[in-house]
Write a protein that holds these residues in place. Structure first.
Motif, PDB file in Angstrom:
ATOM      1  N   GLU A  88      43.383  38.986  38.296  1.00 54.55           N
ATOM      2  CA  GLU A  88      43.775  39.688  37.070  1.00 54.55           C
ATOM      3  C   GLU A  88      43.091  41.051  36.986  1.00 54.55           C
ATOM      4  OE1 GLU A  88      46.172  38.613  34.753  1.00 54.55           O
ATOM      5  OE2 GLU A  88      46.500  37.231  36.415  1.00 54.55           O
ATOM      6  N   TYR A 108      49.844  30.844  35.274  1.00 48.68           N
ATOM      7  CA  TYR A 108      48.755  29.910  34.993  1.00 48.68           C
ATOM      8  C   TYR A 108      49.213  28.771  34.084  1.00 48.68           C
ATOM      9  CZ  TYR A 108      46.282  33.946  36.785  1.00 48.68           C
ATOM     10  OH  TYR A 108      45.877  35.002  37.581  1.00 48.68           O
ATOM     11  N   GLN A 112      42.525  33.752  25.688  1.00 48.94           N
ATOM     12  CA  GLN A 112      41.714  33.238  26.796  1.00 48.94           C
ATOM     13  C   GLN A 112      41.634  34.275  27.912  1.00 48.94           C
ATOM     14  OE1 GLN A 112      43.137  29.549  28.510  1.00 48.94           O
ATOM     15  NE2 GLN A 112      41.932  29.852  30.357  1.00 48.94           N
ATOM     16  N   TRP A 113      42.755  34.904  28.212  1.00 47.40           N
ATOM     17  CA  TRP A 113      42.801  35.940  29.243  1.00 47.40           C
ATOM     18  C   TRP A 113      41.832  37.079  28.896  1.00 47.40           C
ATOM     19  CZ3 TRP A 113      44.082  41.093  29.123  1.00 47.40           C
ATOM     20  CH2 TRP A 113      44.370  41.715  30.342  1.00 47.40           C
ATOM     21  N   GLN A 114      41.858  37.516  27.630  1.00 44.37           N
ATOM     22  CA  GLN A 114      40.938  38.575  27.197  1.00 44.37           C
ATOM     23  C   GLN A 114      39.483  38.142  27.410  1.00 44.37           C
ATOM     24  OE1 GLN A 114      41.798  40.360  23.216  1.00 44.37           O
ATOM     25  NE2 GLN A 114      43.561  38.993  23.310  1.00 44.37           N
ATOM     26  N   GLU A 127      38.194  35.925  29.417  1.00 49.92           N
ATOM     27  CA  GLU A 127      37.787  35.683  30.799  1.00 49.92           C
ATOM     28  C   GLU A 127      37.912  36.914  31.699  1.00 49.92           C
ATOM     29  OE1 GLU A 127      39.581  32.132  32.429  1.00 49.92           O
ATOM     30  OE2 GLU A 127      39.111  30.985  30.605  1.00 49.92           O
ATOM     31  N   VAL A 128      38.850  37.800  31.405  1.00 57.24           N
ATOM     32  CA  VAL A 128      39.120  38.942  32.287  1.00 57.24           C
ATOM     33  C   VAL A 128      38.378  40.203  31.853  1.00 57.24           C
ATOM     34  CG1 VAL A 128      40.952  40.448  33.193  1.00 57.24           C
ATOM     35  CG2 VAL A 128      41.353  37.974  32.977  1.00 57.24           C
ATOM     36  N   ILE A 182      42.742  30.685  34.842  1.00 59.46           N
ATOM     37  CA  ILE A 182      43.010  32.077  35.170  1.00 59.46           C
ATOM     38  C   ILE A 182      42.189  32.525  36.382  1.00 59.46           C
ATOM     39  CG2 ILE A 182      42.781  34.445  34.295  1.00 59.46           C
ATOM     40  CD1 ILE A 182      43.357  33.260  31.480  1.00 59.46           C
ATOM     41  N   VAL A 184      40.448  35.205  37.606  1.00 56.40           N
ATOM     42  CA  VAL A 184      39.873  36.409  37.011  1.00 56.40           C
ATOM     43  C   VAL A 184      39.903  37.582  37.986  1.00 56.40           C
ATOM     44  CG1 VAL A 184      37.772  37.430  36.037  1.00 56.40           C
ATOM     45  CG2 VAL A 184      38.487  35.119  35.358  1.00 56.40           C
ATOM     46  N   LEU A 209      51.904  35.410  32.201  1.00 56.00           N
ATOM     47  CA  LEU A 209      50.704  34.585  32.235  1.00 56.00           C
ATOM     48  C   LEU A 209      51.010  33.092  32.262  1.00 56.00           C
ATOM     49  CD1 LEU A 209      48.132  36.386  29.897  1.00 56.00           C
ATOM     50  CD2 LEU A 209      48.314  36.457  32.390  1.00 56.00           C
ATOM     51  N   THR A 220      53.173  37.130  27.637  1.00 57.38           N
ATOM     52  CA  THR A 220      52.524  35.873  27.283  1.00 57.38           C
ATOM     53  C   THR A 220      53.397  35.147  26.268  1.00 57.38           C
ATOM     54  OG1 THR A 220      50.406  37.007  27.555  1.00 57.38           O
ATOM     55  CG2 THR A 220      50.354  34.821  26.561  1.00 57.38           C
TER      56      THR A 220
END
Length: 187
Positions: A54, A44, A81-83, A85-86, A49, A51, A40, A11
């Motif tokens: 991922e 994206y 954001q990844w954390q 949402e995923v 993302i 989800v 990432l 990232t």
């Protein structure tokens, strides 16, 4: 299935201008037998993302490294954001739904500040591990194993090509040791 490979989630908002993360990425790209590289910001660019994709990628790997520059004593915004949402309830946590339980997750971080500044008597009064504690707690909360951190310090003060190459070699050794540890663990 890629579970024998290590998933490295890179990232960095501008990887081509990066000193350390770009050099680490170059080293990883020479060793795709060991790693699956997932960038990432490349995947994206609009911040939207996927989800399901991922989560599938996480399930396909037993060892995951989050690689990023340390931004304001935290992760870059897209990784946060990844954390959010995923790593959702019903996937990463929740009674009987911890799909990442038993995975091994670590952090590779480039820090602009010198290592000496990351201690109780240093400029910032906290160690890097103390500042990374929210990530550690998150990883432990989802029932994964938190791996030792790999770091490169002092980038904003300049780093020689020789030191950068040495650090990239150490990063690759860190990855190789994680791969070797994984191959020798009884299933």
């Amino acid at each position: 299935m890629n579970s024998n490979k290590i998933l490295v989630i890179v990232t960095h908002p501008d990887i081509h201008k990066s000193v350390v993360n770009n050099r680490w990425l170059q080293e990883l790209q020479k060793n795709t037998d060991l790693v699956t590289i997932h960038q990432l910001h490349e995947q994206y660019p609009d911040g939207r993302i996927d989800v399901a994709a991922e989560q599938k990628l996480l399930l396909e790997h037993d060892t995951i490294i989050l690689q990023f520059p340390f931004y304001w004593f935290s992760t870059p915004p897209l990784l946060k954001q990844w954390q959010d949402e995923v790593l959702t309830h019903g996937f990463a946590y929740g009674r009987g739904t911890e799909k990442l339980a038993g995975k091994r997750i670590g952090v590779a971080v480039s820090a602009g500040i010198k290592a000496v500044d990351y201690n109780q008597n240093g400029r910032y009064h906290y160690t890097l591990e103390e500042l990374l504690r929210p990530l550690r707690v998150t990883i432990e909360y989802i029932s994964a194993e938190y791996l030792p951190t790999f770091a490169c310090y002092g980038v904003e003060h300049g780093i020689s090509d020789a030191d950068l190459d040495a650090n990239a070699g150490q990063y690759l050794q860190y990855i190789r040791e994680l791969a070797a540890d994984h191959c020798c663990v009884a299933d």
